[in-house]
Structure formats: structure tokens, C-alpha cells
Design an enzyme around this catalytic site. Structure first.
Site, PDB file in Angstrom:
ATOM      1  N   SER A 110       6.566   0.043  -7.843  1.00 42.03           N
ATOM      2  CA  SER A 110       5.350   0.793  -8.140  1.00 42.03           C
ATOM      3  C   SER A 110       5.542   1.658  -9.393  1.00 42.03           C
ATOM      4  CB  SER A 110       4.937   1.632  -6.921  1.00 42.03           C
ATOM      5  OG  SER A 110       3.622   2.109  -7.054  1.00 42.03           O
ATOM      6  N   GLU A 204       1.955  -6.710 -10.750  1.00 41.46           N
ATOM      7  CA  GLU A 204       1.251  -6.357  -9.510  1.00 41.46           C
ATOM      8  C   GLU A 204       0.608  -5.000  -9.706  1.00 41.46           C
ATOM      9  OE1 GLU A 204       2.089  -3.825  -6.963  1.00 41.46           O
ATOM     10  OE2 GLU A 204       3.415  -2.910  -8.435  1.00 41.46           O
ATOM     11  N   HIS A 269       2.513  -4.131  -3.234  1.00 43.32           N
ATOM     12  CA  HIS A 269       1.999  -3.196  -2.231  1.00 43.32           C
ATOM     13  C   HIS A 269       1.458  -3.930  -1.010  1.00 43.32           C
ATOM     14  CE1 HIS A 269       2.161  -0.724  -5.863  1.00 43.32           C
ATOM     15  NE2 HIS A 269       2.162   0.331  -5.080  1.00 43.32           N
TER      16      HIS A 269
END
Length: 295
Positions: A110, A204, A269
Site C-alpha cells: 500500500s 493495484e 487490498h
């Protein structure tokens, strides 16, 4: 350079380079990590009272990361969660001191994408784009894949996605880089960013609307960042709207690059996310939905 693998009895340092870490999730994950037969050193920022959307001031987060890396007893520095803030501390880290301290593994995902690139570039080390342990997505499957990636990396050299499908068919070999799309786009112009030349890029994101994803991809494309890319691996786009619309967007913006591209590889995620190494060579087979990490 490949960092040494983790062994029973080693120490993993849990750090918070970005957002606040929910204490109940820390307590939930500690038994899992201890179950791997390691000691866990929990950083002060992990347990600190939040500073707004940051786990602690920039200086404190940078110091926590640096101290963990310089500790000769620590073999892996693991980010507890993402959020926002990793970019803000990059210029406060003494990278020369970390380089002199010798290699160790760094893992997370992330927002931590910013730290991955910094470790890859400044220290010349491979890293692990892994699920974050102090999140609700750190389930048994995700935890076991991270454990194997740390302790027995040869056992997870081939990563297969049960959901992956070819957006652009074909196979390619390159160095794995990338991670979170928003962090890659916002890092343009920074000394660590480099480009995707000769690389297989992971992408992502989460809670981004289609037009924002379009804008970030367009920014990377127009800057020339994708020039020379060899392949693309698209992960999860959780809470980003209609998956079909996001897939169409990817085909529209990335299809003209005409490189092997796999859709919905299942990392990011989402539950059961695999751990994927960064900074190492791999072969992508978009048709089979596989990544094979090369020795």
C-alpha cells in the site's frame, strides 16, 4: 542483492511508517508472528497515539525505521499497516548508515510502496510487497504466504493466480517493480522513482474512482515512465467501482503498450493476497496467470 532469509529465533521489527495502527489489530497479529518462532520488536510509533492521519511525526517514524534497520539482531523490518506518510520520511532516513549496516528484508504494501522503491534503489536490496499484518485483510492464507516468502523463499518461487486472466496475452521477463498506483504516480520526479524500463510492473489500488485511476495512469504514461516496460501485473482494485469498467479502463490506457498484461492477479487490498518480491527478476506468463521468480 537478496537479503538473508529469516530463521527461527530471529527478530522481526514491526514499524509504522505511515498511518496510525489500531491497537486491537496489533494484539491480534502478534500471536501469529510469534507462532513463526521469531521474536517481535514492536516500534514506538506502532503503539503511539495518532498524530492526525500519521502514526507519529515524520522524524519519529524515520527514526523508528532507521533504528530497526541498524539493530544487528533484526533480520526483517515489517510495516504494520499503510495509510499515508511513507513518502514524507524518505529524506529523513540516513541511507548511507543503513547501507553500511548490511542487508535485511523489508516487507509491506500500500502506502509503503514509497519505501520499497527507496530500499531497492538506495540499498540495492530486494524487498517483499506483502500483506500488512495489522489490518483486517491479514488472514491465514496471506500470513502463510508471507511466512514462506521470509523463511522458505524457494517454495514460493512460482506465484499462480486462480483469478488472473490475460488482458494482453504473452510472456515476458523483467525486474519486478511497482505496487500502489497512487504512490507511483505521486512519486514521479523523486530520486527513487526511476522508470519501468526492462521491468514487470505491479499495479493495484483501493477506494479510487475510475477517473482518478485514469488520471494517474495517464500521468505515468505521458511522463514516459512506462517506456520500455516488459509486462504488467494488475492486482486488486477494491472499492474502485465496477470491476468491468476498471478492466476496460486498463485495456484502454495500458493495452496500447502491447506488452503481456494480466488482469486480477489477486494481490493488494484483498484477503489471501500473496507476497510478491520486488527488485528481482521474474517471468510473467499472462495466459497462465503465473509469475516465476528467477534464481
Amino acid at each position: 542483492m537478496k537479503p538473508p532469509k529469516t530463521r527461527p529465533g530471529d527478530t522481526i521489527a514491526l514499524v509504522a511508517p505511515a498511518g496510525p495502527v489500531p491497537p486491537e489489530l496489533v494484539e491480534k497479529t502478534l500471536p501469529v508472528l510469534h507462532g513463526w518462532g521469531v521474536e517481535v520488536r514492536v516500534g514506538e510509533c506502532v503503539r503511539a497515539a495518532p498524530t492526525g492521519y500519521l502514526s507519529a511525526p515524520d522524524e519519529a517514524r524515520a527514526a523508528e525505521f532507521t533504528e530497526a534497520w541498524l539493530d544487528p539482531g533484526v533480520t526483517c523490518v515489517l510495516a504494520a499497516r499503510g495509510g499515508y506518510g511513507s513518502q514524507r520520511m524518505l529524506d529523513l532516513v540516513d541511507w548511507a548508515a543503513l547501507r553500511a549496516a548490511g542487508p535485511k528484508m523489508f516487507a509491506g504494501s500500500s502506502d509503503v510502496t514509497a519505501l520499497h522503491r527507496a530500499v531497492n534503489v538506495h540499498l540495492g536490496l530486494e524487498t517483499l510487497f506483502s500483506p500488512l499484518p495489522a489490518t483486517t485483510l491479514f488472514d491465514d492464507v496471506a500470513a502463510e504466504h508471507l511466512r514462506l516468502s521470509l523463511f522458505e523463499p524457494d517454495e514460493v518461487r512460482t506465484i499462480t493466480s486462480p483469478t488472473g486472466s490475460p488482458l494482453v496475452p504473452g510472456a515476458a521477463t523483467g525486474t519486478l517493480i511497482g505496487g500502489n498506483l497512487a504512490l507511483l504516480a505521486s512519486g514521479l520526479g523523486a530520486p527513487e522513482q526511476g522508470s519501468a524500463r526492462d521491468a514487470i510492473v505491479l499495479l493495484e489500488d483501493v477506494t479510487e474512482s475510475a477517473y482518478r485511476i485514469d488520471r494517474m495512469l495517464t500521468q505515468l504514461l505521458r511522463s514516459g515512465w512506462f517506456d520500455g516496460v516488459q509486462g504488467i501485473v494488475l492486482g486488486s482494485w477494491a472499492a474502485c467501482g465496477d470491476p468491468g469498467a476498471i478492466r476496460d479502463l486498463m485495456l484502454d490506457r495500458l493495452g496500447p503498450l502491447d506488452v503481456p498484461t494480466v488482469w486480477d492477479f489477486g494481490f493488494g487490498h484483498v484477503p489471501a493476497s500473496p507476497t510478491i518480491p520486488l527488485g528481482t527478476r521474474a517471468t510473467l506468463d499472462a495466459d497462465a496467470g503465473t509469475l516465476v521468480v528467477l534464481p
